[in-house]
Motif scaffolding. Structure first.
Motif, mmCIF file in Angstrom:
data_model
loop_
_atom_site.group_PDB
_atom_site.id
_atom_site.type_symbol
_atom_site.label_atom_id
_atom_site.label_comp_id
_atom_site.label_asym_id
_atom_site.label_seq_id
_atom_site.Cartn_x
_atom_site.Cartn_y
_atom_site.Cartn_z
ATOM 1 N N LEU A 1 48.879 42.661 32.576
ATOM 2 C CA LEU A 1 47.641 42.105 32.050
ATOM 3 C C LEU A 1 46.475 42.950 32.558
ATOM 4 N N PRO A 2 45.759 43.632 31.674
ATOM 5 C CA PRO A 2 44.633 44.460 32.133
ATOM 6 C C PRO A 2 43.616 43.620 32.909
ATOM 7 N N THR A 3 43.388 43.994 34.157
ATOM 8 C CA THR A 3 42.542 43.187 35.038
ATOM 9 C C THR A 3 41.603 44.066 35.851
ATOM 10 N N LEU A 4 40.349 43.658 35.904
ATOM 11 C CA LEU A 4 39.348 44.311 36.738
ATOM 12 C C LEU A 4 38.782 43.272 37.689
ATOM 13 N N VAL A 5 38.798 43.569 38.975
ATOM 14 C CA VAL A 5 38.198 42.705 39.990
ATOM 15 C C VAL A 5 36.915 43.371 40.472
#
Length: 264
Positions: free
Chosen positions: A198-202
């Motif tokens: 799942l493409p995720t940016l924090v």
């Protein structure tokens, strides 16, 4: 793209300029008032008739109402928790995650540092915004934001303009504190390791006094493949305007990954 705001906050806290940057990517950006905020449904202060799961499902209901089968989610603070929970419970509905100034909903992540006692005492002593005195209510909202913003990342003019809009639109400012009282049955999925691919940016600030930087680092490490973007000097807040270019570039990267996957 659905943007979920922090606890007790209306949709107004998503800065128009920041959202315009997202729209420039070709995205349809949707902001909404959670229960007990803004123009949404309200309960009596101190007596919320809903749970944290209802707040999560409200975000899904917004997607349903707009006919969006699968959306990009951006969550700030408590909104980041909602975004994580939606991805875990309804993975088929979530195209990507951008998690800002938040912490992991997975109890396996930790232990992590708590907010400083000084900040906790200051927040506890903050005046409750009162709709009967709009000027004082605006001041209270501004000072609450000042307490948690990075020391060099607080834009008072911007915050005050948003606070005026919040006060003008809110049916009952006191009811928003109900968010602190809602319960979570705790029976939903919570293993962030179950989100591979799942493409995720924090996005996390190095000066966040509520969730110190270790929270963002641990969250990014818990979601397989997630990217961490640390914003120097940012506190517990929407990323400051000086960082919008790099943050929006990060979001654009997620959108591009989803597009490439769809074309494959």
């Amino acid at each position: 793209m659905l943007v979920a705001t922090g606890g007790v906050q209306t949709r107004d806290w998503w800065d128009d300029g920041f959202c315009a940057r997202l729209v420039a990517l070709g995205l349809r950006v949707v902001r909404y008032d959670p229960r007990d905020t803004g123009e949404s449904t309200h309960w009596p202060p101190g007596a919320p008739g809903y749970t944290a799961v209802d707040l999560r499902d409200d975000a899904l209901a917004v997607l349903d109402a707009l006919g969006v089968p699968r959306g990009h989610l951006v969550g700030l603070s408590a909104g980041g928790g909602i975004a994580q929970e939606l991805a875990l419970a309804f993975p088929e509905r979530v195209a990507s995650l951008t998690l800002i100034a938040t912490t992991a909903v997975d109890p396996r992540v930790g232990p992590l540092p708590r907010m400083s006692p000084d900040v906790g005492r200051a927040l506890a002593g903050s005046p409750t915004p009162d709709s009967r005195d709009p000027t004082a209510a605006v001041d209270a909202l501004v000072e609450a934001e000042r307490l948690v913003a990075g020391p060099t990342a607080f834009d008072e003019a911007r915050v005050r303009a948003i606070a005026r809009r919040v006060v003008a639109r809110s049916r009952d400012l006191a009811a928003s504190a109900n968010h602190h009282l809602v319960t979570d049955p705790g029976d939903g999925p919570d293993d962030l390791a179950a989100l591979p691919g799942l493409p995720t940016l924090v996005v996390h600030g190095t000066a966040d006094p509520l969730f110190p930087a270790e929270h963002g680092r641990a969250l990014a490490a818990a979601i397989p493949g997630a990217r961490l973007l640390e914003v120097v000097g940012m506190g517990h807040q929407l990323p400051p305007a000086a960082s919008w270019d790099v943050v929006v570039d990060g979001v654009a990267g997620l959108v591009g990954m989803v597009a490439q996957s769809a074309d494959a």
